[in-house]
Design an enzyme around this catalytic site. Sequence first.
Site, PDB file in Angstrom:
ATOM      1  CG  HIS A 105      -0.271  -0.127   2.521  1.00 47.07           C
ATOM      2  ND1 HIS A 105       0.140  -1.348   3.025  1.00 47.07           N
ATOM      3  CD2 HIS A 105       0.122   0.796   3.430  1.00 47.07           C
ATOM      4  CE1 HIS A 105       0.720  -1.165   4.197  1.00 47.07           C
ATOM      5  NE2 HIS A 105       0.738   0.133   4.458  1.00 47.07           N
ATOM      6  CG  HIS A 113       0.960   5.419   4.184  1.00 48.82           C
ATOM      7  ND1 HIS A 113       0.158   5.341   5.290  1.00 48.82           N
ATOM      8  CD2 HIS A 113       1.718   4.283   4.196  1.00 48.82           C
ATOM      9  CE1 HIS A 113       0.418   4.218   5.961  1.00 48.82           C
ATOM     10  NE2 HIS A 113       1.370   3.566   5.316  1.00 48.82           N
TER      11      HIS A 113
END
Length: 139
Positions: A101, A103
């Site tokens: 992922h 941010h």
Amino acid sequence: MNDGNCIFCKIARGEIPSSTVYEDEEFRVILDLGPASRGHALILPKNHYKDICDADRETAGKLFPLAGRIGAAMKKGLGADGFNVVQNNGASAGQTVFHLHVHVIPRYEGGPGMVSWEPGKAAPEELTETAEKIRESWE
Ligand code: 5GP
Ligand code: ZN
């Protein structure tokens, strides 16, 4: 390519509800449950990769343009003054959820601190030696 026990797989596939700010065939972008600032978002590939090294280059290559578009939307929609793009690989780097992922953290003038580090010191020979070690390990 999904891991049955992975929370981000379930969120990315829509099996667990999330505050989604963007979705296409390959990615879902959600708001972080523990935001560093208002609008803190996470880009999740729908396929499971444990980190950036595990992802194919085509998928990895789409993350940065997407982060830029999300950041621009944060500036326009939330009045953010800037944003950080942060991506942690491995526990030692602060990764806590082992599904790749990115941010995207909006920043506001006068708001909470930036993602930063203490600048260290390195002798030129040390930089040369370090660069060589990385260069020799290129794949
Ligand atoms: P990491 O430290 O692995 O780079 O970041 C994991 C992030 O995921 C953290 O910022 C944490 O707040 C967020 N997070 C963990 N579990 C959930 C969840 O179930 N939903 C959402 N939206 N964010 C989560
Ligand atoms: Zn996963």
